[in-house]
Design a protein around this motif. Sequence first.
Motif, short mmCIF file in Angstrom:
data_model
loop_
_atom_site.label_atom_id
_atom_site.label_comp_id
_atom_site.label_asym_id
_atom_site.label_seq_id
_atom_site.Cartn_x
_atom_site.Cartn_y
_atom_site.Cartn_z
N LEU A 134 0.84 -1.21 0.00
CA LEU A 134 0.00 0.00 0.00
C LEU A 134 0.87 1.25 0.00
O LEU A 134 0.58 2.22 -0.70
CB LEU A 134 -0.93 0.01 1.23
CG LEU A 134 -2.13 -0.93 1.20
CD1 LEU A 134 -2.74 -1.04 2.58
CD2 LEU A 134 -3.17 -0.45 0.20
N LYS A 135 1.93 1.24 0.79
CA LYS A 135 2.79 2.41 0.88
C LYS A 135 3.71 2.56 -0.32
O LYS A 135 4.22 3.64 -0.58
CB LYS A 135 3.67 2.33 2.14
CG LYS A 135 3.03 2.84 3.40
CD LYS A 135 4.05 2.90 4.53
CE LYS A 135 5.12 3.96 4.39
NZ LYS A 135 4.73 5.33 4.70
N GLY A 136 3.95 1.46 -1.03
CA GLY A 136 4.96 1.47 -2.08
C GLY A 136 6.33 1.65 -1.44
O GLY A 136 7.20 2.36 -1.95
N PRO A 167 3.92 2.23 10.09
CA PRO A 167 4.63 3.31 9.40
C PRO A 167 3.67 4.47 9.20
O PRO A 167 2.45 4.29 9.31
CB PRO A 167 4.99 2.68 8.05
CG PRO A 167 3.93 1.67 7.81
CD PRO A 167 3.53 1.14 9.17
N SER A 168 4.18 5.64 8.94
CA SER A 168 3.30 6.78 8.67
C SER A 168 2.39 6.43 7.50
O SER A 168 2.80 5.77 6.55
CB SER A 168 4.12 8.03 8.37
OG SER A 168 5.07 7.76 7.36
N ALA A 169 1.11 6.87 7.59
CA ALA A 169 0.09 6.42 6.64
C ALA A 169 0.06 7.26 5.37
O ALA A 169 -0.96 7.86 5.01
CB ALA A 169 -1.28 6.40 7.32
N ASN A 170 1.22 7.31 4.72
CA ASN A 170 1.33 8.04 3.45
C ASN A 170 2.03 7.12 2.46
O ASN A 170 2.71 6.17 2.87
CB ASN A 170 2.17 9.30 3.63
CG ASN A 170 3.51 8.99 4.29
OD1 ASN A 170 3.58 8.83 5.51
ND2 ASN A 170 4.55 8.85 3.50
N ARG A 171 1.89 7.40 1.17
CA ARG A 171 2.70 6.68 0.21
C ARG A 171 4.15 7.07 0.42
O ARG A 171 4.45 8.22 0.76
CB ARG A 171 2.26 7.01 -1.21
CG ARG A 171 1.00 6.29 -1.60
CD ARG A 171 0.87 6.28 -3.11
NE ARG A 171 -0.53 6.29 -3.52
CZ ARG A 171 -1.29 5.21 -3.56
NH1 ARG A 171 -0.80 4.04 -3.19
NH2 ARG A 171 -2.54 5.29 -3.95
N ARG A 229 15.36 12.83 -0.10
CA ARG A 229 14.06 13.38 -0.48
C ARG A 229 12.96 12.55 0.17
O ARG A 229 12.85 11.35 -0.03
CB ARG A 229 13.88 13.38 -2.00
CG ARG A 229 12.58 14.06 -2.40
CD ARG A 229 12.45 14.18 -3.90
NE ARG A 229 11.09 14.53 -4.27
CZ ARG A 229 10.59 15.76 -4.21
NH1 ARG A 229 11.35 16.75 -3.80
NH2 ARG A 229 9.34 15.99 -4.55
N HIS A 230 12.14 13.19 0.96
CA HIS A 230 11.15 12.50 1.77
C HIS A 230 10.18 13.57 2.22
O HIS A 230 10.49 14.74 2.16
CB HIS A 230 11.87 11.92 2.99
CG HIS A 230 11.24 10.65 3.49
ND1 HIS A 230 11.97 9.59 3.91
CD2 HIS A 230 9.95 10.28 3.64
CE1 HIS A 230 11.15 8.62 4.31
NE2 HIS A 230 9.93 9.02 4.15
N TYR A 231 9.02 13.21 2.71
CA TYR A 231 8.07 14.20 3.23
C TYR A 231 7.83 15.30 2.20
O TYR A 231 7.71 16.46 2.54
CB TYR A 231 8.59 14.85 4.52
CG TYR A 231 9.21 13.91 5.51
CD1 TYR A 231 8.41 13.03 6.23
CD2 TYR A 231 10.58 13.88 5.72
CE1 TYR A 231 8.97 12.15 7.14
CE2 TYR A 231 11.15 13.00 6.64
CZ TYR A 231 10.33 12.15 7.34
OH TYR A 231 10.89 11.30 8.24
MG MG Z 1 7.22 7.72 7.11
#
Ligand code: MG
Length: 335
Positions: A47-49, A142-146, A234-236
Motif C-alpha cells: 500500500l505504501k509502495g 509506518p506513517s500512513a502516506n505513500r 528526499r522524503h516528506y
Molecule cells: Mg514515514
Amino acid sequence: MRFSSSDITAAVKRLRSGGVVAFPTETVYGLGADAMNAEAVRQVFLLKGRPSNNPLIVHVTGPEMAAKIGVWESETDDRAARLARAFWPGPLTIVIPRREVILDEIIGGAAVGGRGTVAVRSPSHPAALALLFEFDGPLVGPSANRSGMVSPTRAEHVREVWADDQVMVLDGGPCTGGIESTVVSVAEAETRVLRPGLIGPDELSRELGSPVVFGADVPTETGGALPAPGMLARHYAPATRSELVEIADVSALLRNMTTGQRAVVLAISPLKLSAPHTLMAMPQTAPDYAAELYNALRRADAMNCDAILIERPNGAGDAHIWAAIRDRLGRATSV
Ligand code: MG
Ligand code: TXA
C-alpha cells in the motif's frame, strides 16, 4: 475525541482478519497491521509502495510487549527501559536487538542481510493506546502516506489516498505533535539518534546520564542496511516544486517568476503579498509550527501553484524541535 469504543472494536476486527487500519498517534497517523501476520505486513509495504529494505516501527502497549519482540533489558544495559520510563507512552521510537519472533518482513528481510534490530514505540494518543490494548498484540505502524510523500496528520489525509475497503481509518482528530517520533538506537554501545523529533538528544542524554550522538547516516539509494533507511534525502515531499528561502529574498524570487506563475509562501515573519501569490502564515513557536507543518504543505500542494516557498525558520527556543522541523523541511525541498 471522535472515535468511540465501537470504532475500536471494528478496527480490531479488521486487524484480526489481516486487514489494515490507519490510526491516529500524537505524531502522525500510522498504517496499522498485525505485526505477527506476514501477509498483513506485506500488504502495508504494498500500500505504501515502500522499499522492502526500509523496516517498519512496531507499536506496543508498553515495555512488557516490547520485551517480547526485542531484547529490552540486560544486566549491563537498561537504556531502553530508562528511556521508556521517562518518555513512554510518547513520541520516542527505540531501536533494540530483535528477537526471533519478529518477522523478517518487518525488519527488511533478506534485503538488509538480516538486520538484527527492531524499532518499538508506545504511542500516547488515546485511540492508539485503546487500539493496542484491545488488539492485545504488536502492530506495525509506518506513517500512513505513500512512500516519500508528506505524512498525514488528519484522518482525511489518509482517506484521500485509500478507500475504506483497503484501509479503514480510525479518526482521532488532528495530530497534536505533527512530525514523526524521535528514533533512538540503543542496539549498540553508542546511543544514537537516527531521526530527530519532538524529544531532543539532550533530554535523552540527561535521562541516561550518558552521551547521545546524532547518527547523521549517509543517505543512499543503494539498498543495504542503512542505520535508518527511512532517512533518505528526499522524503516528506509535496508534488509542487518547493524551496527553502530567506524571508529577505522572497520579493525578488516572486518578481523573477514568469508572468502568470503563482507561488504559495509559508512564512513565519510578517509579509505582504500581492496577487496572484498566496501567503500562508505559519505559527511562531516550534511545537505549533510542527503541528501545522504537514497540513500546510498539503494545503499549499492542493492549490496547484507553480512553487511553494518556505521561509527558513530561525526561531529561538525549543532548539531541538526547530532542528527536527528543519530536518523535515530539508527533505521536503530536496530535489
Ligand atoms: Mg514515514
Ligand atoms: O511517529 C512515528 O514514528 C510514526 C507514527 C505512526 O508512529 N511512524 C513512522 O514510521 O514514522 P515510519 O515507518 O514512517 O518511519 C520509521 C523510521 C524510518 O526512518 C525507518 O527507517 C526507521 O524508523 N526504522 C525502523 N526500524 C528500524 C531499525 N530496526 N533500525 C533503524 N531504523 C529503523
